[in-house]
Design a protein around this motif. Structure first.
Motif, mmCIF file in Angstrom:
data_model
loop_
_atom_site.group_PDB
_atom_site.id
_atom_site.type_symbol
_atom_site.label_atom_id
_atom_site.label_comp_id
_atom_site.label_asym_id
_atom_site.label_seq_id
_atom_site.Cartn_x
_atom_site.Cartn_y
_atom_site.Cartn_z
ATOM 1 N N THR A 248 0.780 -1.140 -0.229
ATOM 2 C CA THR A 248 0.208 0.319 -0.055
ATOM 3 C C THR A 248 0.823 1.331 0.158
ATOM 4 O OG1 THR A 248 0.196 0.042 2.207
ATOM 5 C CG2 THR A 248 -1.791 -1.213 1.548
ATOM 6 N N PRO A 249 0.244 2.157 -0.440
ATOM 7 C CA PRO A 249 1.474 3.909 -0.796
ATOM 8 C C PRO A 249 1.912 4.084 0.659
ATOM 9 C CG PRO A 249 -0.259 3.910 -1.721
ATOM 10 C CD PRO A 249 -1.430 3.016 -1.084
ATOM 11 N N GLY A 250 2.881 4.616 1.626
ATOM 12 C CA GLY A 250 3.327 4.746 1.959
ATOM 13 C C GLY A 250 4.165 3.532 3.485
ATOM 14 N N CYS A 251 3.967 2.205 3.004
ATOM 15 C CA CYS A 251 4.045 1.270 4.004
ATOM 16 C C CYS A 251 5.279 0.861 3.628
ATOM 17 C CB CYS A 251 2.972 -0.241 3.849
ATOM 18 S SG CYS A 251 4.273 -1.067 2.208
ATOM 19 N N LEU A 252 5.428 0.472 5.709
ATOM 20 C CA LEU A 252 6.800 0.132 5.872
ATOM 21 C C LEU A 252 6.679 -1.983 5.855
ATOM 22 C CD1 LEU A 252 9.712 0.619 7.370
ATOM 23 C CD2 LEU A 252 8.117 -0.040 9.496
ATOM 24 N N VAL A 253 7.762 -2.517 4.826
ATOM 25 C CA VAL A 253 7.474 -3.808 4.914
ATOM 26 C C VAL A 253 8.369 -4.765 5.053
ATOM 27 C CG1 VAL A 253 8.129 -5.661 3.275
ATOM 28 C CG2 VAL A 253 6.918 -3.125 2.263
ATOM 29 N N ILE A 254 7.601 -4.748 6.626
ATOM 30 C CA ILE A 254 8.478 -6.587 7.764
ATOM 31 C C ILE A 254 8.501 -7.217 6.910
ATOM 32 C CG2 ILE A 254 8.772 -6.573 9.965
ATOM 33 C CD1 ILE A 254 6.046 -4.051 8.968
ATOM 34 N N THR A 255 9.990 -7.571 7.246
ATOM 35 C CA THR A 255 10.435 -9.673 6.358
ATOM 36 C C THR A 255 11.650 -9.346 7.422
ATOM 37 O OG1 THR A 255 10.450 -10.287 4.129
ATOM 38 C CG2 THR A 255 11.548 -7.982 3.704
ATOM 39 N N PRO A 256 11.489 -10.993 7.372
ATOM 40 C CA PRO A 256 13.056 -11.715 7.491
ATOM 41 C C PRO A 256 14.040 -10.978 6.930
ATOM 42 C CG PRO A 256 11.274 -13.091 7.329
ATOM 43 C CD PRO A 256 10.930 -12.226 6.723
ATOM 44 N N GLY A 257 15.077 -10.480 7.299
ATOM 45 C CA GLY A 257 16.500 -10.188 6.912
ATOM 46 C C GLY A 257 17.200 -11.920 5.366
ATOM 47 N N ASP A 258 16.254 -12.901 5.323
ATOM 48 C CA ASP A 258 17.233 -13.369 4.584
ATOM 49 C C ASP A 258 16.231 -13.723 3.673
ATOM 50 O OD1 ASP A 258 15.008 -14.904 5.676
ATOM 51 O OD2 ASP A 258 16.089 -16.625 6.437
ATOM 52 N N ARG A 259 15.798 -12.784 3.248
ATOM 53 C CA ARG A 259 14.357 -12.900 2.283
ATOM 54 C C ARG A 259 15.154 -11.770 1.076
ATOM 55 N NH1 ARG A 259 9.824 -15.453 1.546
ATOM 56 N NH2 ARG A 259 10.138 -15.448 -0.450
ATOM 57 N N ALA A 260 16.149 -12.105 0.110
ATOM 58 C CA ALA A 260 16.328 -10.727 -0.267
ATOM 59 C C ALA A 260 16.068 -10.522 -1.514
ATOM 60 C CB ALA A 260 18.221 -11.375 -1.284
ATOM 61 N N ASP A 261 15.075 -11.506 -2.046
ATOM 62 C CA ASP A 261 14.165 -11.415 -3.495
ATOM 63 C C ASP A 261 12.639 -10.223 -2.221
ATOM 64 O OD1 ASP A 261 13.060 -12.956 -1.224
ATOM 65 O OD2 ASP A 261 11.882 -14.517 -2.607
ATOM 66 N N LEU A 262 12.912 -10.281 -1.417
ATOM 67 C CA LEU A 262 11.296 -9.591 -1.481
ATOM 68 C C LEU A 262 12.160 -7.934 -0.685
ATOM 69 C CD1 LEU A 262 9.558 -11.699 1.041
ATOM 70 C CD2 LEU A 262 9.077 -11.464 -1.010
ATOM 71 N N VAL A 263 13.185 -7.954 -0.378
ATOM 72 C CA VAL A 263 13.917 -7.115 -0.348
ATOM 73 C C VAL A 263 14.082 -5.674 -1.371
ATOM 74 C CG1 VAL A 263 15.824 -5.448 0.227
ATOM 75 C CG2 VAL A 263 14.864 -7.505 1.636
ATOM 76 N N VAL A 264 14.462 -6.987 -2.918
ATOM 77 C CA VAL A 264 14.845 -5.835 -4.038
ATOM 78 C C VAL A 264 13.464 -5.948 -4.959
ATOM 79 C CG1 VAL A 264 15.677 -6.456 -6.230
ATOM 80 C CG2 VAL A 264 17.000 -7.294 -4.334
ATOM 81 N N GLY A 265 12.712 -7.063 -4.898
ATOM 82 C CA GLY A 265 11.404 -6.593 -5.065
ATOM 83 C C GLY A 265 10.933 -5.362 -4.965
ATOM 84 N N THR A 266 10.326 -5.605 -3.319
ATOM 85 C CA THR A 266 10.178 -4.122 -2.874
ATOM 86 C C THR A 266 10.301 -2.749 -3.514
ATOM 87 O OG1 THR A 266 11.097 -4.511 -1.111
ATOM 88 C CG2 THR A 266 8.354 -5.135 -0.974
ATOM 89 N N LEU A 267 11.512 -2.837 -3.207
ATOM 90 C CA LEU A 267 11.807 -0.992 -4.185
ATOM 91 C C LEU A 267 11.905 -1.376 -5.327
ATOM 92 C CD1 LEU A 267 15.773 -2.101 -1.572
ATOM 93 C CD2 LEU A 267 13.690 -0.963 -1.674
ATOM 94 N N ALA A 268 11.789 -2.712 -6.005
ATOM 95 C CA ALA A 268 11.758 -2.414 -7.632
ATOM 96 C C ALA A 268 10.614 -1.448 -7.803
ATOM 97 C CB ALA A 268 12.240 -3.416 -8.143
ATOM 98 N N ALA A 269 9.240 -2.102 -6.738
ATOM 99 C CA ALA A 269 8.336 -1.911 -6.910
ATOM 100 C C ALA A 269 8.394 0.034 -6.696
ATOM 101 C CB ALA A 269 7.069 -3.045 -6.207
ATOM 102 N N HIS A 270 9.174 0.601 -5.212
ATOM 103 C CA HIS A 270 8.694 1.503 -5.130
ATOM 104 C C HIS A 270 9.233 2.494 -6.698
ATOM 105 C CE1 HIS A 270 9.983 4.979 -2.466
ATOM 106 N NE2 HIS A 270 10.825 4.962 -3.453
ATOM 107 N N SER A 271 10.536 1.776 -6.442
ATOM 108 C CA SER A 271 11.581 2.544 -7.811
ATOM 109 C C SER A 271 10.184 2.874 -9.011
ATOM 110 C CB SER A 271 12.646 2.146 -8.566
ATOM 111 O OG SER A 271 13.014 2.762 -9.612
ATOM 112 N N ALA A 272 8.690 2.208 -9.262
ATOM 113 C CA ALA A 272 7.811 2.282 -10.042
ATOM 114 C C ALA A 272 7.097 3.225 -9.907
ATOM 115 C CB ALA A 272 7.603 0.913 -11.039
#
Length: 704
Positions: A248-272
Motif C-alpha cells: 500500500t502507498p507509504g507502507c513499511l515492509v517488515i520481512t525476514p532479513g534473509d529474504r533478499a527477493d522480497l527486499v529487491v522486489g519491494t524496492l523495485a516496485a517503489h522505484s516504479a
C-alpha cells in the motif's frame, strides 16, 4: 482586545497540537512578537515548543516558557491549596505577557497528572491570565452522537466557569462523520465550531521514529528517506507476487532479513512508483549480501532499509503501539497539520475573533503567511514545467499539504514519479503531463503555428517547439488549462519568459513587461522595480513600470508610495539621467493623479525620515516610500542583491507584471521556500485581473 489565547482540552488524546500549531500560525500573521507559555510541563523535551521555536524563529528564552513541572505543581497544591498554585503560575506568566504582543498558552495535557479537576484548573488559569479559550474535543473512535454531546458539554463547562470561549474545535473525528457533526453542532453552539477529521499521516510514525524506538540499525537510506511517514505495515513472508499485491502507498515492509527477493522486489516496485513505500524493516538480525544491498541502493536511492535483531511478532507489537508526533524533526507533519487546520477551520473568522493587537511591522514571515492565506482563499491551478527538479518537487509537497493551489507538473511522468518516490513525496492529486507524449501536443502545435505564422513558423516546427516544457506550460495558461506558470529553477530567464512574450503577450494597458521584487526587511516590505527585465527604460517605460509596480504593491497589501530613484533629489541636480526620471515622474502624475509619487529622489531620502526632513520637507513620499523604481536594470539589480545580502532581507521575486496572464521566473539558486512563495504570488495574480491604470492623455486622445 484579546492578548492571550489559551488552547485547552477536556481529556487526553485530542491531538490538540494541530490546533495549537494552527493558532500560532494565525497569531504570527498579525503580530511580530508572539510569546508562548505552558503552565505545567512534564519532564523531558517539549516537542511542540521546539517545533514552534524552529518554525517561527522564536527568540524567547525557554526558561520563561514554563510555569512549573507537574510534580512541583501537585505538591504545591497539596501543601498550600489551589489558590497558591494559581497565584504562582500567574506570577510566572505575567513577565511573558508584558514582553510580547500576544501569548499562546498551551493548556495541560491530562496525561499522568495528579489533579482531580484538570478542566477547572485550565479554566481558572485562562481567566487569571486574561486569556480567551479555544477548547478542543477529541473525537477518535467515538460515535457522532457522543462527539456532539461531549462538545456541547465542554462548551457549557468552560462558559459556566467564566471563560471567554472564542471557538470550539472537534478534532480527529471519522472522516465520513465530519460533515454531519459540523452541520448538527453549528446551530447548537453560540460560538463557531470547527470539525477536523482524523488524518492518518499525522498519527503515522516516521521511519526515523521507528528506528529510534526499535533501536534499529540503518542499513540503507538518507535523512529524507528516514523522514517518511509509515502509513501502514505490511508483513512479508509469502512469495514475491503475493507481497507485491499487498503493498500500500507509504507502507513499511517488515520481512525476514534473509529474504533478499522480497527486499529487491519491494524496492523495485517503489522505484516504479507502484506503489511508493516508506521503507523496509529486516528482522532476525539478518542482512542481505553486499551485492544485493548495492542493487537495492541503485533501485531506490535514499529509501531506508532497517535491521532489528528480533522476529516479526515482538517487532509488530512495538510498531502497532507507536504514534507519530509533531516536532521540529517532522516538518512534513507540520505542513500536513497546518493544511488540515486551515482547510477545516474558518481562519478568517477565527482571526477576527482573536483580535490580536495590530502591528505596523510586517516581518518576512508575516508577509509569507499572508501570501499563502490569500492564495488559498480562491484556489487556482499553477503549472510547474520543471516537474522532475528536486526543489520543485519539495515545494510542490509543501503547496499540496498546505492546500495553497492546484498543481500541474510537466516532464516525463515515470521520471517524475520515480524521483518523487525516491524523495518520499506523495504526489496525491497533482496532475502530471509529459509534453512529448500528451494528447494536447497536436492542438498546441496548431495554436502556436497560427500565432507565429508571421515569423515563418510551420506546423512541423511548432510540433517540436511545443514539446519544450516552458512552451507547453505557457500554452496551458493561454488556453485556460492552468491559471499561471512558474519556471526558472533550472532554466534561464529568457527560456522562461520568451514563450510568454510570444504567446500570452502584454496587456493592452501596459507598454512593456516589467518586474518587481518584494524586499522583506526586518520590519516592513518594500517593492523594487524593475530589477530583472528592462535594461535601460526610457521615460515612458519608466512611468509604466512605476504604475504597474504600484498596482502590484496594492494587490499584495503594500500601500503604494512611489519613489522615482536617481542620484539627485528634487531640483538639486541635472543631466540626461536625472531628466529622464523627472519626466517619468510627471508622466505618472498625469496618468494616475491618485498615486503618491516623488522624483527624482535619492534612496536615502526615499526611505529614511530624518534625511527626507532635510532634503524634501513636507513630501508625502519622502522618508516613507514603499515602491522604489530604479532608473535602469544595472542599478536595480545590484541594489536588490546588495540589500538582500547585507541587510539579510528576503527577496521574493522577480514577479512579472504587464502580461495578460501570470508567468513568473525563478532564480536558478531559488530555495524551496522561494518557489513556494512565487507559486503563491502567481496564484494570487491569477485570482482576478489587475486593476488597470488610467490611460495616459495621449492614449485618451488617440481613442477619441
Amino acid at each position: 482586545m484579546t492578548r492571550s489565547v489559551y488552547v485547552t482540552g477536556i481529556d487526553r488524546g485530542d491531538g490538540r497540537q494541530v490546533v495549537e500549531l494552527g493558532v500560532m500560525e494565525l497569531l504570527t500573521r498579525q503580530v511580530d512578537r508572539v510569546g508562548v507559555f505552558r503552565p505545567l510541563v512534564h519532564d523531558g523535551p517539549d516537542r511542540l515548543f521546539e517545533l514552534l521555536r524552529a518554525r517561527y524563529r522564536l527568540t524567547q528564552d525557554p526558561a520563561t516558557v514554563y510555569g512549573m513541572d507537574y510534580q512541583e505543581a501537585s505538591a504545591l497544591q497539596a501543601d498550600r491549596g489551589t489558590d497558591e498554585l494559581v497565584s504562582t503560575l500567574v506570577d510566572r506568566f505575567l513577565p511573558v505577557a508584558r514582553e510580547y504582543d500576544v501569548v499562546l498558552v498551551l493548556g495541560t495535557d491530562y496525561a499522568d497528572t495528579q489533579f482531580p479537576d484538570e478542566l477547572s484548573l485550565n479554566a481558572r488559569l485562562a481567566n487569571e491570565f486574561g486569556a480567551s479559550v479555544i477548547p478542543v474535543v477529541g473525537g477518535r473512535k467515538q460515535t457522532s452522537e457522543s462527539v456532539r454531546d461531549e462538545t456541547r458539554n465542554a462548551y457549557r463547562a468552560y462558559h459556566t466557569l467564566g471563560c471567554d470561549v472564542l471557538a470550539m474545535v472537534v478534532n480527529r473525528v471519522a472522516r465520513e462523520d465530519r460533515d454531519e457533526i459540523a452541520e448538527r453542532l453549528a446551530p447548537r453552539l453560540p460560538v463557531p465550531c470547527y470539525v477536523v477529521p482524523d488524518e492518518p499521516a499525522l498519527a503515522a510514525p516516521t521511519v526515523a521514529q521507528i528506528a529510534h524506538t526499535l533501536g534499529a540499525k540503518v542499513v540503507l537510506g538518507d535523512d529524507s528517506g528516514l523522514a517518511r511517514d509509515a502509513l501502514d505495515f505490511v508483513f512479508g513472508g509469502a512469495m514475491l507476487p503475493n507481497l507485491l499485491a499487498a503493498l500500500t502507498p507509504g507502507c513499511l515492509v517488515i520481512t525476514p532479513g534473509d529474504r533478499a527477493d522480497l527486499v529487491v522486489g519491494t524496492l523495485a516496485a517503489h522505484s516504479a512508483g507502484t506503489p511508493p513505500i516508506a521503507g523496509v524493516l529486516l528482522t532476525l538480525d539478518e542482512v542481505p549480501a553486499d551485492r544485493v544491498l548495492t542493487l537495492a541502493a541503485r533501485l531506490a536511492p535514499g529509501t531506508p532499509v532497517l535491521s532489528v535483531p528480533g522476529n516479526s511478532f515482538p517487532t509488530a507489537e512495538q510498531l502497532f503501539s507507536l504514534e507519530g508526533k509533531l516536532n521540529a524533526a517532522t516538518p512534513r507533519k507540520a505542513e500536513t497539520a497546518l493544511g488540515l487546520f486551515e482547510r477545516y477551520a474558518d481562519t478568517v473568522e477565527l482571526t477576527r475573533r482573536v483580535s490580536a493587537p495590530s502591528s505596523d511591522r510586517v516581518t518576512p514571515m508575516m508577509f509569507e503567511h499572508k501570501l499563502l492565506e490569500q492564495a488559498r482563499s480562491d484556489l487556482r491551478r499553477v503549472v510547474l514545467p520543471e516537474g522532475d527538479e528536486e526543489r520543485v518537487l519539495r515545494a510542490a509537497e509543501v503547496l499540496m499539504r498546505r492546500g495553497v493551489c492546484d498543481l500541474t507538473l510537466l516532464g516525463p511522468v515515470d521520471r517524475i514519479r520515480k524521483h518523487a518516490a525516491d524523495l518520499g513525496i506523495a504526489l496525491g492529486d497533482t496532475q502530471l503531463i509529459d509534453p512529448a507524449a500528451s494528447e494536447l501536443r497536436d492542438a498546441f502545435a496548431e495554436k502556436y503555428a497560427a500565432l507565429r505564422a508571421h515569423r515563418g513558423v510551420s506546423l512541423e516546427l511548432a510540433y517540436d517547439v511545443v514539446s519544450d516544457v516552458n512552451y507547453f506550460g505557457t500554452l496551458m495558461v493561454q488556453e485556460g488549462l492552468a491559471d499561471g506558470m512558474v519556471s526558472g529553477s533550472v532554466h534561464s530567464t529568457a527560456a522562461t519568459i520568451r514563450p510568454a512574450f510570444e504567446i500570452i503577450k502584454t496587456r493592452q494597458d501596459a507598454s512593456i513587461v516589467s518586474s518587481v521584487f518584494f524586499m522583506c526587511l526586518a520590519d516592513r516590505v518594500l517593492v523594487y522595480g524593475d530589477c530583472a527585465v528592462n535594461p535601460d527604460p526610457d521615460a515612458e517605460q519608466l512611468a509604466d513600470i512605476a504604475v504597474q509596480s504600484a498596482v502590484t504593491a496594492a494587490r499584495f497589501g503594500v500601500e503604494p508610495r512611489i519613489a522615482m530613484l536617481s542620484y539627485s533629489t528634487g531640483t538639486s541636480g541635472s543631466g540626461a539621467d536625472v531628466d529622464k526620471v523627472r519626466e517619468a515622474t510627471e508622466l505618472v502624475r498625469a496618468r494616475r493623479p491618485d498615486l503618491r509619487v516623488e522624483g527624482p529622489i535619492q534612496y536615502d531620502a526615499a526611505v529614511e525620515p530624518s534625511v527626507a526632513a532635510t532634503k524634501l520637507p513636507g513630501s508625502e513620499v519622502a522618508g516613507q516610500a514603499t515602491v522604489l523604481v530604479f532608473p535602469d536594470l544595472n542599478t536595480g539589480n545590484n541594489t536588490y542583491k546588495a540589500v538582500q545580502r547585507s541587510a539579510g532581507a528576503v527577496a521574493v521575486g522577480p514577479v512579472l507584471q504587464g502580461l495578460r496572464k501570470p508567468v513568473n521566473d525563478l532564480s536558478r539558486g531559488a530555495l524551496v521556500q522561494d518557489i513556494v512563495n512565487t507559486v503563491a504570488i502567481t496564484a494570487i495574480q491569477a485570482q482576478s485581473p489587475a486593476p488597470a491604470p488610467s490611460p495616459a492623455p495621449s492614449q485618451k486622445a488617440a481613442s477619441q
